[in-house]
Design a protein around this motif. Sequence first.
Motif, short mmCIF file in Angstrom:
data_model
loop_
_atom_site.label_atom_id
_atom_site.label_comp_id
_atom_site.label_asym_id
_atom_site.label_seq_id
_atom_site.Cartn_x
_atom_site.Cartn_y
_atom_site.Cartn_z
N GLY A 77 12.48 -4.33 1.16
CA GLY A 77 11.15 -4.60 1.74
C GLY A 77 10.62 -3.48 2.60
N ILE A 83 8.55 -7.51 -3.92
CA ILE A 83 9.40 -7.50 -2.74
C ILE A 83 9.83 -8.94 -2.49
N TYR A 84 11.15 -9.20 -2.55
CA TYR A 84 11.60 -10.59 -2.44
C TYR A 84 12.51 -10.82 -1.25
N GLY A 85 12.63 -9.83 -0.37
CA GLY A 85 13.47 -10.00 0.80
C GLY A 85 13.04 -9.05 1.89
N ALA A 86 13.79 -9.04 2.99
CA ALA A 86 13.44 -8.18 4.12
C ALA A 86 14.71 -7.68 4.77
N ASP A 135 0.98 -2.22 -8.51
CA ASP A 135 0.88 -3.52 -7.84
C ASP A 135 2.16 -3.76 -7.07
N VAL A 136 2.03 -4.13 -5.82
CA VAL A 136 3.19 -4.51 -5.00
C VAL A 136 2.92 -5.91 -4.47
N SER A 137 3.83 -6.83 -4.67
CA SER A 137 3.56 -8.16 -4.16
C SER A 137 4.84 -8.85 -3.73
N GLY A 138 4.66 -9.88 -2.92
CA GLY A 138 5.79 -10.69 -2.50
C GLY A 138 6.25 -11.57 -3.64
N TRP A 139 7.52 -11.93 -3.63
CA TRP A 139 8.06 -12.87 -4.63
C TRP A 139 8.94 -13.84 -3.89
N LEU A 140 8.71 -15.12 -4.13
CA LEU A 140 9.45 -16.16 -3.41
C LEU A 140 9.77 -17.28 -4.40
N ARG A 181 4.09 -6.68 6.44
CA ARG A 181 4.63 -7.86 5.76
C ARG A 181 4.83 -9.05 6.71
N PHE A 203 5.47 -14.16 1.91
CA PHE A 203 5.74 -13.59 0.59
C PHE A 203 4.64 -13.87 -0.42
N SER A 204 3.60 -14.60 -0.01
CA SER A 204 2.52 -14.89 -0.95
C SER A 204 1.38 -13.91 -0.75
N TRP A 205 1.64 -12.66 -1.12
CA TRP A 205 0.62 -11.62 -0.96
C TRP A 205 0.76 -10.62 -2.10
N ASP A 206 -0.29 -9.86 -2.28
CA ASP A 206 -0.33 -8.89 -3.36
C ASP A 206 -1.26 -7.75 -2.96
N VAL A 207 -0.79 -6.54 -3.11
CA VAL A 207 -1.62 -5.36 -2.87
C VAL A 207 -1.58 -4.54 -4.15
N SER A 208 -2.71 -4.18 -4.67
CA SER A 208 -2.66 -3.38 -5.89
C SER A 208 -3.83 -2.42 -5.97
N GLY A 209 -3.67 -1.41 -6.82
CA GLY A 209 -4.74 -0.47 -7.06
C GLY A 209 -5.81 -1.11 -7.92
#
Lengths: 370, 370
Positions: A245, A280-283, A300-305, B293, B297-303
Amino acid sequence: MTHDGQQLTTRLDADGTLTLSLDDRTWDAPTGSTVLVRMEAAPINPSDLGLLFAAADVENAEYSQGRIVAQMPEKVTNAMAARHGKAMPAGNEGAGTVVAAGDDPAAQALMGKRVACVPGTAYGTYATCDAAMAMPLDDDITAEQAASSFVNPMTSLGFVETMKAEGAKGIIHAAAASNLGQMLLRICLSDGIPIINIVRSDEQAELLREIGATHVIDMTDDDFRAKLKAAIDETGIMLGFDPIGGGKMADTMLAAMEASASDGQPYNRYGSSEMKKVFIYGALDTGPTYLSRGYGFSWDVSGWLLFPFLQKAGQDVVARMRGRVMDELTSTFASHYSDRITLDDMLSRDAVLAYNRRATGRKFLVLPND
Amino acid sequence: MTHDGQQLTTRLDADGTLTLSLDDRTWDAPTGSTVLVRMEAAPINPSDLGLLFAAADVENAEYSQGRIVAQMPEKVTNAMAARHGKAMPAGNEGAGTVVAAGDDPAAQALMGKRVACVPGTAYGTYATCDAAMAMPLDDDITAEQAASSFVNPMTSLGFVETMKAEGAKGIIHAAAASNLGQMLLRICLSDGIPIINIVRSDEQAELLREIGATHVIDMTDDDFRAKLKAAIDETGIMLGFDPIGGGKMADTMLAAMEASASDGQPYNRYGSSEMKKVFIYGALDTGPTYLSRGYGFSWDVSGWLLFPFLQKAGQDVVARMRGRVMDELTSTFASHYSDRITLDDMLSRDAVLAYNRRATGRKFLVLPND
């Protein structure tokens, strides 16, 4: 009929005082579709540590009988305002025996059975959960074998489902020598899915190669980035999962994917049009994520839970995943524990300093006090 | 029959030398479905500057007749290895008159017409482009009115299409006082779409309020974050577009969305399950993006980039968007230019220092040398 025992809770006060406490508690008889499980084994997962301690200073905490008092950094304390003053039980998952059940037939059917469950309150003598969240075990499966049958197995299967939904060619996995990483590797090997494993020592690389991994890259090597690009050249994988993360792991993955995608292509100031994605699924590193964005705009970068994923995936997919976990519990989804401690031990300084380090290669299982 | 004129190119050498050069060139007669357009007006967009200068030191460059030689930072030079040694034409879009056409009926139909076009080589006396990328203009539309009819109009409409595809309730827009931001605001007002405009001065706020904006927030205010959260509380918008890229704008948006989504909810260590999304579509700040962060975990950043978006959206959607732009070219999609310069002027020190500043409120239009 009530049941007496002990329950571990964690409380954060507005002044930054974090208190872990193991207290006497009485459980009422369960009603409706709920069951009462006498806990026999519960793992300590990284996700549990986020609730138990977060960023609290366990090194300089006060340890006394059944109680830890530690200080949380001010910034973290403020960010967790919604939990101030609340003593929260912990322990995502575990296994045990159903000792009481509500009237509902689904609950009654589990009476006396050994089950794997996801109560969210597993660090206690007993735990209540809905019958739908308790899976009966075959007679030859021990509580220890079934204790970690939810979080890691469903997460690693969830990665594969996500990869398929994204139309990706495989998975790049960071911190890949973890219990979760080993499971993911075994799934990929058995399903013929390409996987690039990123580790941080020779021992970890050796461990994964013994399981059968072909692409294992040590992030402490000087030529880590070049090796990562070479592995992507070979596999075409444009999808990563990162439990670290903080820092630059997601960035490094995206940069390597872009280097591979744009290799030999004419210059494009917007980067390649190949979509590059990291979840990203952890920290493990709670610091900020840095994105250099030196890879154009198709990223694209996003959280996964796990839980939102399961909700989105739907009942049929989840049932299929659960079925596979139960079928392969002692092979693909076997967990290995380096340490076994009791509920009482969870509050001892030595144990806390060890299990809160989140070191790959060590995994703790909590057993009942005798 | 050939046509003679001049063409602006930008070349980056491996040693970091960036050379802009305006050189004589001869255009061959177009063939097939291509047309030759005598350029009459071309805007300087931020995306053009990324190719022309990127991070080169224009302050200390050498300026001579028809030529600029500047130094690019080493890191940027290395990141752009694919363009080393290549003299690349520039200028995404513009308007002019078709003076020659290939045999294809689509090309022939445009002969003698004034068109808006997206040749990627607009900073020149002439530009070649495919007939499909040249839109004939009504007689009462001037080249200046049509010069910016592609990049900003299609991008702002693309944001709205993206918002709808994401099922979001509106748009949070940073650097909202730009030409693009004003267009987006007018679209949202006319279509009844909630929009939160983030600006960085009273003047910019006033400008947007005059157009009709209700939510305008100044990021230089001490209570910027609180005001942003309040606006999200009111509108429920969980989708942002950020042209700044570097720094903490995306992070600030996500944090405010999360603060609004989790307000009054019980504590959840994984953050709210409300999906929060930010698209980065520019690099006004070329530094790294920081993501704290601190929003689960429910987020998304993308181009987000126009051409891949259009490709994914498909022909019908693109045709509908183009039609709307042409219908509303002098209202919703009107561009305003603060400065008009000639092709020769583009290479003068004064002009470069002004148009390369990327200052909101200034927009340059390039006209032919007489």
